[in-house]
Design an enzyme around this catalytic site. Structure first.
Site, PDB file in Angstrom:
ATOM      1  N   GLY A   1       0.824  -1.201   0.000  1.00  0.00           N
ATOM      2  CA  GLY A   1       0.000   0.000   0.000  1.00  0.00           C
ATOM      3  C   GLY A   1       0.858   1.251   0.000  1.00  0.00           C
TER       4      GLY A   1
ATOM      5  CD  GLN B   1       3.280   5.894   2.375  1.00  0.00           C
ATOM      6  OE1 GLN B   1       2.341   5.350   1.805  1.00  0.00           O
ATOM      7  NE2 GLN B   1       4.210   5.214   3.019  1.00  0.00           N
TER       8      GLN B   1
ATOM      9  CB  CYS C   1       4.561   2.320   7.325  1.00  0.00           C
ATOM     10  SG  CYS C   1       4.272   3.800   6.349  1.00  0.00           S
ATOM     11  CG  LEU C   2       6.314   0.824   1.394  1.00  0.00           C
ATOM     12  CD1 LEU C   2       5.766   1.121   0.008  1.00  0.00           C
ATOM     13  CD2 LEU C   2       7.451  -0.192   1.323  1.00  0.00           C
TER      14      LEU C   2
ATOM     15  CG  HIS D   1      -1.050   1.726   6.905  1.00  0.00           C
ATOM     16  ND1 HIS D   1      -0.170   1.282   7.875  1.00  0.00           N
ATOM     17  CD2 HIS D   1      -0.316   2.501   6.070  1.00  0.00           C
ATOM     18  CE1 HIS D   1       1.026   1.794   7.631  1.00  0.00           C
ATOM     19  NE2 HIS D   1       0.974   2.521   6.541  1.00  0.00           N
ATOM     20  CD  GLU D   2      -1.242   2.558   2.376  1.00  0.00           C
ATOM     21  OE1 GLU D   2      -0.685   3.671   2.259  1.00  0.00           O
ATOM     22  OE2 GLU D   2      -0.632   1.555   2.817  1.00  0.00           O
TER      23      GLU D   2
ATOM     24  CG  HIS E   1       0.073   7.122   4.928  1.00  0.00           C
ATOM     25  ND1 HIS E   1       1.187   7.587   5.595  1.00  0.00           N
ATOM     26  CD2 HIS E   1       0.279   5.791   4.747  1.00  0.00           C
ATOM     27  CE1 HIS E   1       2.021   6.575   5.813  1.00  0.00           C
ATOM     28  NE2 HIS E   1       1.489   5.470   5.322  1.00  0.00           N
TER      29      HIS E   1
HETATM   30 NI    NI Z   1       2.312   3.558   5.378  1.00  0.00          NI
END
Ligand code: NI
Length: 170
Positions: A46, A51, A93-94, A135-136, A139
């Site tokens: 995701g 991000q 998370c990335l 989660h996304e 963000h």
């Molecule tokens: Ni994330």
């Protein structure tokens, strides 16, 4: 398509609220294509527009990481309209690489948003897919999964990500 740089924890841009997309134009289509490439190359399941330093309400989700085109979602102005149950599981998370912590999320959610053609779509998601959408979409409101952890855990993680410039050189 171009892979974009993923911002890391500590970057103030990750804490900002994203703006709704007013119209799906060429810029948004390019953004989505780039986000999908960035997500697959990371690799991750995701990615939200903030991000990659774009404060627009756009998310991409793909539990298959490029293996199954039907598993790929690109949603504009996504919203969780229904939540049900609770599930505690490790999450990452990335933007916070190599950190995995248990977070409680709804077991089931209903997500509404627009696809790239501008049509409204409704997705019923359970378990991992529900988690990733939550989660996304967080963000887009400047919220990271570490914000759900205890203040102590959070400050330990934040310390790790301080001075990203120095870390890159090391
Ligand atoms: Ni994330």
């Amino acid at each position: 398509m171009a892979k974009r740089t993923i911002l890391k924890l500590g970057d103030p841009a990750l804490t900002m609220k994203s703006e709704p997309v007013a119209g799906i134009d060429a810029d948004i289509r390019t953004l989505v294509r780039d986000m999908i490439e960035t997500l697959h190359k990371a690799p991750g399941i995701g990615l939200a527009a903030p991000q990659v330093d774009v404060r627009k309400r756009v998310v991409t989700v793909d539990l298959s990481i490029g293996e199954d085109p039907d598993a790929l979602y690109a949603l504009i102005n996504p919203e969780i309209v229904q939540r049900e149950g609770k599930c505690i599981r490790e999450e990452g998370c990335l933007s916070v690489p190599e950190v995995y912590e248990k977070v409680a999320r709804p077991q089931k959610v209903v997500v509404k948003g627009l696809n790239l053609e501008g049509s409204e779509v409704t997705i019923e998601a359970e378990d991992m897919l529900a988690r990733v959408f939550c989660h996304e979409i967080d963000h887009l409101d400047g919220k990271l999964f570490v914000d759900y952890l205890s203040p102590l855990k959070r400050s330990l993680i934040r310390k790790k990500f301080k001075k990203p410039e120095a870390k890159k050189k090391a």
